[in-house]
Motif scaffolding. Sequence first.
Motif, PDB file in Angstrom:
ATOM      1  N   THR A 753      38.029 -13.532 -32.181  1.00  0.00           N
ATOM      2  CA  THR A 753      38.826 -12.651 -31.841  1.00  0.00           C
ATOM      3  C   THR A 753      38.320 -11.016 -31.984  1.00  0.00           C
ATOM      4  OG1 THR A 753      40.734 -14.204 -32.081  1.00  0.00           O
ATOM      5  CG2 THR A 753      41.496 -11.784 -31.858  1.00  0.00           C
ATOM      6  N   TYR A 754      37.964 -11.060 -33.228  1.00  0.00           N
ATOM      7  CA  TYR A 754      37.389  -9.531 -33.657  1.00  0.00           C
ATOM      8  C   TYR A 754      36.151  -9.215 -33.269  1.00  0.00           C
ATOM      9  CZ  TYR A 754      41.332  -8.433 -37.058  1.00  0.00           C
ATOM     10  OH  TYR A 754      42.573  -7.711 -37.575  1.00  0.00           O
ATOM     11  N   GLY A 755      35.340 -10.364 -33.079  1.00  0.00           N
ATOM     12  CA  GLY A 755      33.906 -10.104 -32.838  1.00  0.00           C
ATOM     13  C   GLY A 755      33.207  -9.763 -33.831  1.00  0.00           C
ATOM     14  N   LEU A 756      33.672 -10.403 -35.219  1.00  0.00           N
ATOM     15  CA  LEU A 756      33.048 -10.112 -36.415  1.00  0.00           C
ATOM     16  C   LEU A 756      32.228 -11.445 -36.916  1.00  0.00           C
ATOM     17  CD1 LEU A 756      35.737  -8.150 -38.334  1.00  0.00           C
ATOM     18  CD2 LEU A 756      33.678  -7.173 -37.689  1.00  0.00           C
ATOM     19  N   SER A 757      31.105 -11.157 -37.609  1.00  0.00           N
ATOM     20  CA  SER A 757      30.634 -12.226 -38.147  1.00  0.00           C
ATOM     21  C   SER A 757      31.520 -12.427 -39.899  1.00  0.00           C
ATOM     22  CB  SER A 757      29.220 -12.187 -38.600  1.00  0.00           C
ATOM     23  OG  SER A 757      28.568 -13.127 -39.597  1.00  0.00           O
ATOM     24  N   ARG A 758      31.960 -13.661 -39.730  1.00  0.00           N
ATOM     25  CA  ARG A 758      32.611 -13.810 -41.041  1.00  0.00           C
ATOM     26  C   ARG A 758      31.667 -13.870 -42.424  1.00  0.00           C
ATOM     27  NH1 ARG A 758      34.367 -20.026 -40.059  1.00  0.00           N
ATOM     28  NH2 ARG A 758      32.608 -21.289 -40.954  1.00  0.00           N
ATOM     29  N   ASP A 759      30.517 -14.317 -41.903  1.00  0.00           N
ATOM     30  CA  ASP A 759      29.484 -14.250 -43.201  1.00  0.00           C
ATOM     31  C   ASP A 759      28.748 -12.752 -43.551  1.00  0.00           C
ATOM     32  OD1 ASP A 759      29.279 -16.985 -43.479  1.00  0.00           O
ATOM     33  OD2 ASP A 759      28.287 -17.282 -41.636  1.00  0.00           O
ATOM     34  N   ASP A 760      28.931 -11.784 -42.677  1.00  0.00           N
ATOM     35  CA  ASP A 760      28.255 -10.416 -42.655  1.00  0.00           C
ATOM     36  C   ASP A 760      29.180  -9.292 -42.666  1.00  0.00           C
ATOM     37  OD1 ASP A 760      25.715 -11.710 -42.347  1.00  0.00           O
ATOM     38  OD2 ASP A 760      25.899 -11.563 -40.165  1.00  0.00           O
ATOM     39  N   ALA A 761      30.564  -9.744 -42.359  1.00  0.00           N
ATOM     40  CA  ALA A 761      31.567  -8.606 -42.354  1.00  0.00           C
ATOM     41  C   ALA A 761      31.748  -8.061 -43.809  1.00  0.00           C
ATOM     42  CB  ALA A 761      32.808  -9.156 -41.907  1.00  0.00           C
ATOM     43  N   GLY A 762      31.649  -8.805 -44.824  1.00  0.00           N
ATOM     44  CA  GLY A 762      31.774  -8.460 -46.147  1.00  0.00           C
ATOM     45  C   GLY A 762      31.127  -7.113 -46.611  1.00  0.00           C
ATOM     46  N   ARG A 763      29.903  -6.749 -46.078  1.00  0.00           N
ATOM     47  CA  ARG A 763      28.872  -5.695 -46.285  1.00  0.00           C
ATOM     48  C   ARG A 763      29.790  -4.164 -46.135  1.00  0.00           C
ATOM     49  NH1 ARG A 763      23.259  -7.290 -43.665  1.00  0.00           N
ATOM     50  NH2 ARG A 763      23.032  -9.371 -44.493  1.00  0.00           N
ATOM     51  N   ASP A 767      34.876  -0.620 -46.932  1.00  0.00           N
ATOM     52  CA  ASP A 767      34.989   0.528 -46.223  1.00  0.00           C
ATOM     53  C   ASP A 767      36.184   0.604 -45.066  1.00  0.00           C
ATOM     54  OD1 ASP A 767      33.192   1.597 -47.986  1.00  0.00           O
ATOM     55  OD2 ASP A 767      31.571   1.209 -46.510  1.00  0.00           O
ATOM     56  N   TYR A 768      36.275  -0.471 -44.251  1.00  0.00           N
ATOM     57  CA  TYR A 768      36.892  -0.576 -43.218  1.00  0.00           C
ATOM     58  C   TYR A 768      38.684  -0.583 -43.939  1.00  0.00           C
ATOM     59  CZ  TYR A 768      34.783  -0.615 -38.720  1.00  0.00           C
ATOM     60  OH  TYR A 768      34.187  -0.357 -37.611  1.00  0.00           O
ATOM     61  N   VAL A 769      38.935  -1.245 -45.025  1.00  0.00           N
ATOM     62  CA  VAL A 769      40.271  -1.336 -45.646  1.00  0.00           C
ATOM     63  C   VAL A 769      40.571  -0.046 -46.233  1.00  0.00           C
ATOM     64  CG1 VAL A 769      41.557  -2.588 -47.071  1.00  0.00           C
ATOM     65  CG2 VAL A 769      40.140  -3.933 -45.649  1.00  0.00           C
ATOM     66  N   ARG A 770      39.758   0.386 -46.977  1.00  0.00           N
ATOM     67  CA  ARG A 770      39.698   1.797 -47.446  1.00  0.00           C
ATOM     68  C   ARG A 770      39.924   2.873 -46.513  1.00  0.00           C
ATOM     69  NH1 ARG A 770      36.253   5.596 -48.671  1.00  0.00           N
ATOM     70  NH2 ARG A 770      34.420   4.301 -48.185  1.00  0.00           N
ATOM     71  N   GLN A 771      39.354   2.984 -45.494  1.00  0.00           N
ATOM     72  CA  GLN A 771      39.682   4.041 -44.545  1.00  0.00           C
ATOM     73  C   GLN A 771      40.735   3.620 -43.587  1.00  0.00           C
ATOM     74  OE1 GLN A 771      36.380   5.924 -42.811  1.00  0.00           O
ATOM     75  NE2 GLN A 771      34.851   4.747 -44.246  1.00  0.00           N
ATOM     76  N   GLU A 772      41.466   2.513 -43.865  1.00  0.00           N
ATOM     77  CA  GLU A 772      42.680   2.154 -42.954  1.00  0.00           C
ATOM     78  C   GLU A 772      42.309   1.776 -41.718  1.00  0.00           C
ATOM     79  OE1 GLU A 772      45.766   5.097 -43.531  1.00  0.00           O
ATOM     80  OE2 GLU A 772      45.914   4.533 -45.726  1.00  0.00           O
ATOM     81  N   VAL A 773      40.841   1.254 -41.335  1.00  0.00           N
ATOM     82  CA  VAL A 773      40.851   0.727 -40.042  1.00  0.00           C
ATOM     83  C   VAL A 773      41.587  -0.758 -39.713  1.00  0.00           C
ATOM     84  CG1 VAL A 773      39.129  -0.223 -38.601  1.00  0.00           C
ATOM     85  CG2 VAL A 773      38.531   1.942 -39.965  1.00  0.00           C
ATOM     86  N   PHE A 774      41.481  -1.482 -40.896  1.00  0.00           N
ATOM     87  CA  PHE A 774      42.334  -2.763 -41.151  1.00  0.00           C
ATOM     88  C   PHE A 774      43.214  -2.551 -42.197  1.00  0.00           C
ATOM     89  CE2 PHE A 774      38.258  -4.857 -39.284  1.00  0.00           C
ATOM     90  CZ  PHE A 774      38.728  -4.477 -37.935  1.00  0.00           C
TER      91      PHE A 774
END
Length: 855
Positions: A753-763, A767-774
């Motif tokens: 759904t996100y087009g995110l790799s669950r293995d690589d998104a941790g990198r 930052d995404y959470v800190r900047q309130e993207v998610f």
Amino acid sequence: MLRHGKVGAAVQNNPNTTLVTQTAPIATVTHGGRAKCLQRLVRLDLPVPATVALSFDAVHAIASGHLPDIDAIMRQFPQDALLCVRPSSEDPDWGGPSAILNIGMNDARYEVLCATLGTDAASVLFTRFVQSYAIHVDRLDPDMFDHITGEGAQALADVLRAYEDETETPFPNTRAEQLAGVLKSMARAWEGTSARLLRQAKGAPVDAGLGLVVQQMAFGVGEGECGSGVLQLVSSKTGKPQITGRYLRQSQGRDALHADAASLYITRDNRGPSLQDEVPDCFDQLVTHAQLMRTRLREEMQVEFTIENGQLRILDGVRLARSSRATVRIAVQLARDGIIPRQEALMRVEPNTLNELLHRQVDRHAKRDILGSGIAASPGAATGRIVFSATDAQASASRGEDCILVRRETSPEDIRGMHAAKAVITERGGITSHAAVIGRGIGLPCVVGVSNIRFQTRKQQLLTEDGRVIKAGEVVTVDGTNGTILLGAPAMQEAALDDAFQDLMDWADAERDIDIRANADTPADAQTARNFAAQGIGLCRTEHMFFEAGRLTVMREMIFAETSDDRRAVLERLLPMQRADFIQLFAIMQGQPVCIRLFDPPLHEFLPTDRNGQRELADALDLPLSDVTRRIEAMMEYNPMLGLRGVRLGVTVPEIYEMQARAIFEATVEASRDGDPVVPEIMIPLVSAKREVELVRTRIDAIAAAVATEKGAQFTYNLGVMVETPRAALRAGDIAQHCSFLSFGTNDLTQMTYGLSRDDAGRFMSDYVRQEVFAEDPFHSLDIDGVGELLKLGSERGRAARPDITLSICGEHGGNPESIAFCRTAGFDYVSCSPFRVPVARLAAAQLAIGHKIG
């Protein structure tokens, strides 16, 4: 704000500045928890010193420069009484400014106390107050008093001189001026930017208010038996009955708790004198008061008290700080004693705190030498010598040595090494990476995405940010609960599944209204799930069975087979192994449902990627090395997670699913002979079109009929789909017509759904959470708005097409309270999660059901 009048009446009914009496207008949401607790103690007729409570509004006004009527406040106390001011926030965990004691100390009061207490004792009181006032009210540097040594009159004179030199003004000499200064400093400290950010980090709302309580000092110093201390009725660590605390003669506040204090024990103790021995009457009164507080306040409290010339005073009652283990036992024991109902006991335990009971943990008081940190992927803690390969982990286990497996990222080839290790550390990966999922499944502490340590795997060493080199064989500790890697072996706290835990779980099962299953891939996983009272297996990933010793080579031989007949011939050797696995699973679950997912991963995951492994494979298959490497290269895919895997393998290489179906049905017949009838659930992974289901179902039905004829036995089974592609969710109405159940695999569904790799998104996710993207990592907490919308559409369309269809989720979100709440609302039948998350899910489901009943 205060009205003048006789003592008590002036502030009795003032909502903002009120004398604490049994009927005063005081509430936690307006005056804070401490003020409300003191009122409750007054209602119990406990010996509480006179107290005035200031509301949140009053303190906010003070911070804005509007003081209350200080004279009216002081009229509630004797003219010569010293006062203290303490913070009273709505939640004690939000903190607050430091308490200020002995307000009212001045030259005149000092002379009187010298005559009654002695010069030394009076000097200590005055000196403490001056220093506290200077540091907390005037915000002076504590270093200004460093040159002052000793105690007594000379030390006091030196402190007063240092104050005057620094401020160029005499020390405030009236109680009114001192009290006004303290109130202003505490109010402004609460509303300062640093304090606001600190309490927001602890979960406080932006507009959280502070109340203050002004209380008459009960002296813990004097000529007779005087002192102060704390007492509690249970252990903070275990929650078991145990009267503990400390008492320090000639002291005030919480001096008795200082590490270097010459405190007395509370109860009789062979190691030294105790309050029970020295002042038995006060001890008995104190225990009686504490027991009354427990019963009437419906909580285990820590009692702060003072003894003044043999007279006991209760200064405060604070909710006892406690470990997760103690939290469970305290809640359960209060319910057992009839003080609170069982439903309230369930609501008092935060579900995720159960993780600390299910796994070993680093003792919270242990010293920690942190080497690095990452994502806390699987809770618990373990200590061992670091190794850098699965082979080394197995070798360590065979020698009886505890080890920690370090990998850049794990793959299915590392499964045996992970089982042999005590914990896993990976440089890459996120909350749903291979290491994280397997770690949670088998209860293995795991920290992934460790970006602040350099993994030098060829040199078999780790390089920390501060330059330390940690080589293979050195001892480290993995704290999977907090996501840290520690040097050495700190003290541990063992798991504790005691009678209190079992009672809590039994009460939870009586309340919840959604089933809880477990994801279990092996008999050992199934046994763990059974031990935690899972209501069946919601996901058995069969491919993990093929990585065991003795099976991997056979699996690779099948992959290299050229024809369908050759593949079937090789799979005949795997058939009895799979059948034995399923017989064990069925026997362990004793008639409970077992949902078996057919083979899912791409075949290349079973092939070696390094040269040595390829050479060994060539020898095993008696093939030229060039043929092996060429075949492996040909099977590699650019994006294997979206390639030839799941149902696509079942359609194009049907022999694998045929073998698995036969193993399931033959195991069903065998297990049903000796136990309850088994009704297996067979799940097809990665479906995106109904035709895929039709093709696989036709073959599975044929295998079922063949086994029934060969064995002369009748059995039933259910076939369903793992909904993990957006198209499957959108076309659930079409697919459901051919299924008995739809189980939503939220790991892959989130990924696609996100087009995110669950293995690589941790990198980059932090930052995404800190900047309130998610708002949060969508692999850790179910995305209700996006992925949840697909779940809702899929469940509604599936149930519209087939009203009796069973709905569930089996992804890693299944154990999260937020996900369970969503599933209850959406009408799902069960959730499935890692075995060690089952108790968490059971409690969360119970709390949701209770919350729904009470609105």
